[in-house]
Design an enzyme around this catalytic site. Structure first.
Site, short mmCIF file in Angstrom:
data_model
loop_
_atom_site.label_atom_id
_atom_site.label_comp_id
_atom_site.label_asym_id
_atom_site.label_seq_id
_atom_site.Cartn_x
_atom_site.Cartn_y
_atom_site.Cartn_z
N ASP A 37 36.40 38.84 42.17
CA ASP A 37 37.40 37.76 42.13
C ASP A 37 38.32 37.93 43.34
O ASP A 37 39.35 38.58 43.26
CB ASP A 37 38.17 37.83 40.81
CG ASP A 37 39.12 36.65 40.63
OD1 ASP A 37 39.28 35.85 41.57
OD2 ASP A 37 39.72 36.54 39.54
N HIS A 38 37.92 37.35 44.46
CA HIS A 38 38.60 37.57 45.74
C HIS A 38 39.14 36.27 46.32
O HIS A 38 38.67 35.18 46.00
CB HIS A 38 37.64 38.20 46.75
CG HIS A 38 37.62 39.68 46.72
ND1 HIS A 38 37.75 40.45 47.85
CD2 HIS A 38 37.49 40.56 45.69
CE1 HIS A 38 37.69 41.73 47.53
NE2 HIS A 38 37.53 41.82 46.21
N GLY A 106 44.66 45.11 41.30
CA GLY A 106 44.50 44.26 42.46
C GLY A 106 44.52 44.95 43.80
O GLY A 106 44.73 46.16 43.91
N GLU A 107 44.29 44.15 44.84
CA GLU A 107 44.35 44.61 46.23
C GLU A 107 45.23 43.66 47.04
O GLU A 107 45.22 42.45 46.81
CB GLU A 107 42.95 44.66 46.88
CG GLU A 107 41.95 45.54 46.18
CD GLU A 107 41.06 44.76 45.24
OE1 GLU A 107 41.02 43.50 45.33
OE2 GLU A 107 40.42 45.40 44.39
N ASN A 110 43.87 40.30 48.53
CA ASN A 110 43.73 39.07 47.76
C ASN A 110 45.03 38.54 47.19
O ASN A 110 45.15 37.34 46.93
CB ASN A 110 42.75 39.30 46.60
CG ASN A 110 41.42 39.78 47.09
OD1 ASN A 110 40.76 39.10 47.86
ND2 ASN A 110 41.03 40.98 46.67
N GLY A 174 42.24 57.30 37.51
CA GLY A 174 42.66 58.68 37.33
C GLY A 174 43.25 58.88 35.95
O GLY A 174 43.34 57.94 35.14
N VAL A 178 44.24 56.18 32.91
CA VAL A 178 43.52 56.31 31.63
C VAL A 178 44.51 56.45 30.49
O VAL A 178 44.39 55.79 29.45
CB VAL A 178 42.56 57.51 31.68
CG1 VAL A 178 42.07 57.86 30.27
CG2 VAL A 178 41.37 57.21 32.58
#
Length: 325
Positions: A37-38, A106-107, A110, A174, A178
């Protein structure tokens, strides 16, 4: 039983092509299909980035059996969580209950497009937790008002809410993520074959075990050199690691960050070429770590049709044999 999926890589194919590949992937025998999803591709050479939700809606109408999922959607910046809940509910109904909502923090690549800035990791995780709580509440079909630190929802209701809601997977990287998300998610999504991470998830997840969903890039081609060149051209960004991948804002940044990466470097980490046994071996670390679902990414739009026609079914035979063993 381990399930194997096909990735609808929106960064490397147009919307009509993706729908066609989804049909062919179901016919080849894949168990599920995961869509990225970009808003941008990672590298300009990939050349695409259609709207994933429109693609998945179309895919839901041309497939019958495969499960569908986002891998993954960020519900905090480019999309408001109330809108994500509505989209997920609609897609679950269109697909007759075959959809899983994969979520992550997210990134920058985007999310920067809406001009709201890019928060720190800690803030992104806080925002994701709040967003998941909103989405879960709205998917009940009840009217919801929410006044949180990051989001407000004013008398919202998802009118077409599927019975049983929508399963939610959350991407973790990580022990801290978690610990935060195991109780909020139905399923775990992660990119690295880390058995300790999976063990931690199973200890903390209510009811114990759940699905653990991963992804493996491959570059199949009848010619090994072509496969390596394609992987280098379009997928060398993957070696940077998610700490870097989450922060760079534009494809030009990924071009610059990977200019010293050589084709042979990529070939060391991504299985390339026509040898289906070698491609199948690339899933072994995920099998050994305890993943229940593994999605292949076949690199390169130009290779998809031939891969799905010639290689996908025999590759699935091999990886299912490995999983059974």
């Amino acid at each position: 039983m381990t399930r194997f999926g096909y990735t609808l890589m929106t960064e490397q194919s147009g919307p009509r092509e993706l729908v066609e590949y989804a049909q062919r992937a179901e016919a080849a025998g894949f168990d599920f299909e995961a869509s990225s999803d970009h808003y941008f591709p990672w590298l300009e050479s990939q050349g695409h980035s259609p709207y994933a939700w429109g693609v998945l809606a179309a895919v839901s109408q041309v497939t019958e059996r495969v499960e569908l999922m986002t891998y993954v959607t960020c519900p905090t910046t480019r999309y408001h969580p109330a809108v994500v809940a509505q989209k997920a509910a609609t897609l679950q109904l269109l697909s007759d209950g075959r959809f899983t909502l994969g979520l992550g923090s997210g990134e920058n690549l985007n999310e920067h497009v809406v001009g709201e800035g890019w928060p720190s990791v800690a803030v992104r995780q806080d925002m994701l937790e709040e967003a998941v709580r909103i989405i879960r509440e709205l998917l009940t079909g009840e009217q919801t008002t929410f006044d949180g630190q990051w989001f407000r929802v004013d008398s919202a209701r998802v009118w077409d809410a599927p019975d049983g809601g929508v399963p939610i997977g959350i991407a973790v990287s990580g022990d801290e993520s978690v610990s935060r998300f195991a109780e909020l998610a139905d399923h775990m999504i992660t990119t690295m074959p880390d058995a300790d991470l999976i063990a931690s998830w199973d200890r903390l997840h209510p009811g114990g075990s759940s699905r653990k969903i991963g992804q493996v890039p491959i570059s199949w081609d009848p010619d090994k050199d072509t496969a390596i060149a394609r992987a280098h051209d379009q997928f060398r960004w993957s070696g940077l690691g998610w700490d870097v991948n989450a922060e760079l804002p534009m494809p030009a940044g990924f071009e610059a960050a990977t200019e010293s990466v050589r084709p042979e470097d990529v070939a060391e980490t991504i299985a390339c070429g026509p040898d289906l046994d070698a491609l199948a071996e690339s899933v072994k670390p995920f099998l050994e770590a305890g993943f229940t679902d593994i999605a292949f990414v076949q690199i390169g739009d130009e290779a998809q049709e031939q891969f799905l026609e010639e290689a996908a079914a025999p590759l699935l035979e091999r990886v299912r044999e490995l999983a059974g063993a």
